[in-house]
Design an enzyme around this catalytic site. Structure first.
Site, PDB file in Angstrom:
ATOM      1  N   LEU A  41      41.977  54.160 -26.700  1.00 47.27           N
ATOM      2  CA  LEU A  41      43.144  55.056 -26.733  1.00 47.27           C
ATOM      3  C   LEU A  41      44.424  54.268 -26.901  1.00 47.27           C
ATOM      4  CD1 LEU A  41      43.919  58.139 -24.611  1.00 47.27           C
ATOM      5  CD2 LEU A  41      45.549  56.248 -24.522  1.00 47.27           C
ATOM      6  N   ASN A  43      48.741  54.834 -27.049  1.00 48.08           N
ATOM      7  CA  ASN A  43      49.828  55.794 -26.873  1.00 48.08           C
ATOM      8  C   ASN A  43      51.144  55.163 -27.316  1.00 48.08           C
ATOM      9  OD1 ASN A  43      48.821  54.763 -24.148  1.00 48.08           O
ATOM     10  ND2 ASN A  43      50.765  55.574 -23.446  1.00 48.08           N
ATOM     11  N   ASP A  44      52.106  54.957 -26.456  1.00 49.29           N
ATOM     12  CA  ASP A  44      53.467  54.639 -26.875  1.00 49.29           C
ATOM     13  C   ASP A  44      53.575  53.403 -27.776  1.00 49.29           C
ATOM     14  OD1 ASP A  44      53.512  56.357 -24.729  1.00 49.29           O
ATOM     15  OD2 ASP A  44      54.961  55.207 -23.557  1.00 49.29           O
ATOM     16  N   GLN A  60      50.675  50.723 -26.582  1.00 51.66           N
ATOM     17  CA  GLN A  60      49.843  50.889 -25.406  1.00 51.66           C
ATOM     18  C   GLN A  60      48.394  51.099 -25.842  1.00 51.66           C
ATOM     19  OE1 GLN A  60      51.298  51.602 -21.660  1.00 51.66           O
ATOM     20  NE2 GLN A  60      51.917  49.825 -22.841  1.00 51.66           N
ATOM     21  N   SER A 104      54.993  50.477 -21.005  1.00 53.31           N
ATOM     22  CA  SER A 104      55.823  50.392 -22.214  1.00 53.31           C
ATOM     23  C   SER A 104      57.120  49.624 -22.024  1.00 53.31           C
ATOM     24  CB  SER A 104      56.148  51.799 -22.705  1.00 53.31           C
ATOM     25  OG  SER A 104      54.993  52.443 -23.152  1.00 53.31           O
ATOM     26  N   ARG A 165      60.370  53.027 -15.317  1.00 54.46           N
ATOM     27  CA  ARG A 165      59.601  52.316 -16.342  1.00 54.46           C
ATOM     28  C   ARG A 165      60.262  52.348 -17.716  1.00 54.46           C
ATOM     29  NH1 ARG A 165      56.189  56.454 -14.468  1.00 54.46           N
ATOM     30  NH2 ARG A 165      56.035  58.309 -15.784  1.00 54.46           N
ATOM     31  N   GLU A 220      61.151  59.719 -19.398  1.00 50.33           N
ATOM     32  CA  GLU A 220      60.366  58.574 -19.842  1.00 50.33           C
ATOM     33  C   GLU A 220      60.918  57.998 -21.137  1.00 50.33           C
ATOM     34  OE1 GLU A 220      55.890  58.690 -18.404  1.00 50.33           O
ATOM     35  OE2 GLU A 220      56.202  60.021 -20.108  1.00 50.33           O
TER      36      GLU A 220
END
Length: 491
Positions: A41, A43-44, A60, A104, A165, A220
């Site tokens: 997987l 993501n960002d 990520q 991230s 974060r 975020e």
């Protein structure tokens, strides 16, 4: 499951990663020119930077399946934003200050070297959590090494939960600033700032003062940049209720335009809206390249949603790189010019629709670009159908009576996240001409309307055995011009 969820790639069993790759690569939904994981997987997007003529994109990544587990930073690079080379994993979370993942962050150039900033995620047995802000060095050869004095910021400031974060760092005058997404102890979202004279030692400066004090429970993936004389913040507020055309995904992304005083941390906001109106868009990050362009990548996906490709052990992709500009206070997104290099054939279609539907292309391989214009519009509705078969279609509808444009994926066999709706829409002012640019890449659709003033980014999972035509239709009369290009592999 908890044990396997927090394994690093260094703990892979013999043959395990090869088997994961073999399973995922057989999936016909895997794209050919969007950045995506070979398996696992993503993501960002993280650490976006152009260094010594090379573009570096990190993201990520969890290797062991389509779930959010121990996050690493994967790494690809390119000289042209089109053809991407996979490099070894850049960050593997092996230290106590990142015990539950390298989360991230962004990048800057300093003294000819790339500095990567990221959040070290830490979770405790009692269910609580904390966050450390960390640094790594991107060397000229593309290798990455962690800063020996990590974490640069240990823990979170008073008044905030462990949800702090996604550092975004920039330099202004002689000072470096680090912007972080945060959650106050009263569970509302905020942006906070640290400052530094050397980008290595940081002190807390305070919270950005905006006119959005109670706008969701967590902000975020913050970004900040100057564009065309304005200051722009981008962030992903969680917990916003749907309102008209807006905020229909599980989590959404906005940009806010105005004037930011970095000394007082005061942001005088003039305008804000969603960046992308599609079903699958989150956690964008921008950077300025060596030619001065402000470029954006985003995650084509959403947190906390299961996707049809999960069964093949991989998930998600990144958007194509987009060049940003402002028209007034409205953000305009255009795919970068370099994407022309991927075109491998061209077919042109011209015609007039009169209360009819016309098949443009019978059976594509679902990797193409369309540039089209509708003119002489005298229709209640008109538009485009993608992935069209007898059973399903992705329908883009321009509605001159409702003055809106809609993207409808309700007919697909492979559905997901239907609790958030199967149609997305945006206000659209009818005129005598509208241009549409579409990129289709197996299970990805990016749609840019009127030069990128309206953008829809979405995943679509057509049935594996279906023929997939492109159609145009009109309820009334409209002229159309279509330039269709096959697209070649970029990664």
């Amino acid at each position: 499951m908890a044990e396997s969820k927090y394994r690093t790639i260094l703990e892979a069993k013999s043959g395990e990663l090869e088997a994961l790759k073999e399973k995922a690569i057989k999936d016909s939904w895997q794209p050919i020119y969007h950045i995506h994981p070979q398996y696992g997987l993503m993501n960002d997007p993280n650490g976006l930077i152009q260094l010594n003529g090379e573009y570096h994109v990190f993201y990520q990544w969890y290797p062991y399946g389509a779930m959010h587990g121990m996050k690493h930073w994967a790494h690809v690079k390119s000289t042209d934003l089109v053809t991407w080379e996979r490099l070894p994993v850049a960050l593997t979370p092996t230290e106590e200050y990142e015990s539950h993942g390298a989360y991230s962050g962004g990048a800057i150039e300093k003294d000819g070297q790339g500095l990567l900033f990221y959040t070290g995620n830490v979770k405790y047995e009692d269910g609580s959590r904390s966050a450390n802000q960390c640094i790594a060095m991107l060397n000229r050869d593309g290798s990455v090494e962690k800063y020996t004095h990590n974490p640069a910021v240990r823990g979170v400031p008073d008044g905030y939960t462990g949800h702090v974060r996604d550092p975004k760092v920039w330099k202004e005058n002689d000072t470096y600033y680090m912007l972080l997404g945060a959650q106050r102890e009263n569970e509302t979202g905020a942006l906070i700032v640290y400052e530094s004279s050397d980008a290595l030692q940081w002190s807390f400066k305070g919270e950005v003062k905006t006119s959005l004090p109670d706008f969701g429970y967590m902000w975020e993936c913050p970004d900040y940049f100057k564009l065309d004389g304005k200051d722009v913040f981008v962030f992903s507020p969680q917990g916003i209720k749907a309102d008209g055309h807006d905020f229909h995904n599980i989590y959404n992304v906005i940009y806010a335009v105005g004037t930011f005083d970095v000394e007082s941390l005061t942001f005088e906001m003039e305008y804000y809206r969603e960046i992308d109106k599609g079903f699958d868009f989150y956690a964008p990050q921008t950077f300025q390249d060596e030619s001065g362009r402000r470029l954006l990548f985003a995650w084509i996906g959403n947190p906390d949603v299961d996707y049809p490709s999960d069964e093949y052990g991989w998930a998600h992709a990144l958007t194509l790189p987009r060049e940003l500009s402002l028209e007034g206070n409205e953000l305009v997104q255009k795919p970068v010019e370099e994407l022309h290099k991927l075109r491998d054939q061209a077919v042109h279609f011209r015609g007039t629709l009169k209360n009819e539907e016309v098949i443009i292309d019978e059976a594509t391989n679902n990797a193409y670009e369309i540039n089209m214009t509708f003119r002489e519009i005298a229709a209640k509705q008109f538009g485009l159908e993608l992935f069209n078969s007898k059973e399903e279609e992705l329908r883009l509808v321009f509605d001159t009576e409702k003055q809106e444009v809609r993207l409808d994926r309700s007919s697909f066999h492979h559905q997901y996240a239907t609790e958030y709706g199967v149609v997305r829409s945006e206000k659209w002012t009818a005129s005598n001409e509208v241009d549409v640019r579409v990129f289709v890449d197996k299970s990805i659709v990016e749609i840019y309307i009127n030069g990128g003033k309206i953008v829809f980014t979405s995943r679509v999972f057509p049935k594996k055995d279906s023929k997939s035509a492109v159609n145009v239709f009109a309820e009334g009369a409209v002229d159309y011009r279509i330039d269709y290009y096959g697209m070649s592999r970029g990664i």
